[in-house]
Design a protein around this motif. Structure first.
Motif: not given
Length: 122
Positions: A38, A109, A116
């Motif tokens: 991420s 991400t 996420p």
């Protein structure tokens, strides 16, 4: 960087502090595969920093820009707070463009997870 409390994670910060990266592996063993990468921006977002998709999308991309490239992107809500995201499924992973402070992506991400996570070390 990582620490003993969260040995399954690693962080990296851009020298100019415009964005950071974190990586997460499975917790089942020290050599478990990576399940998340991420890039996230400080607030305010600096558009164009960090890694980009082949189409040039990343931190700072607007919802309209993501939808122009991925018209079937699904929208979802963060489990905590007021954030939303657009998800783009791939081959075994999903890209999430995360929006927390406006219409520019605060984070991007890529993960094998269903959404996420709110935090990676908790």
């Amino acid at each position: 960087m990582n620490d003993d409390n969260c040995s399954w994670t690693a962080w990296w910060n851009a020298e100019d502090q415009s964005y950071s990266m974190n990586f997460v592996r499975g917790t089942e063993s020290d050599d478990a595969p990576i399940v998340l990468a991420s890039a996230s921006a400080a607030d305010p977002v600096t558009p164009g920093v960090g890694p980009r998709t082949t189409e040039g999308l990343g931190i700072g991309s607007t919802r309209d820009e993501v939808r122009a490239q991925y018209p079937d992107a699904a929208e979802g809500e963060a489990p905590i707070g007021d954030g939303t995201w657009l998800s783009v499924p791939g081959d075994g992973t999903t890209i999430f463009f995360e929006y927390y402070t406006g219409d520019q992506a605060n984070a991007v991400t890529v993960t094998t997870l269903e959404q996420p996570p709110y935090e990676v070390c908790g």
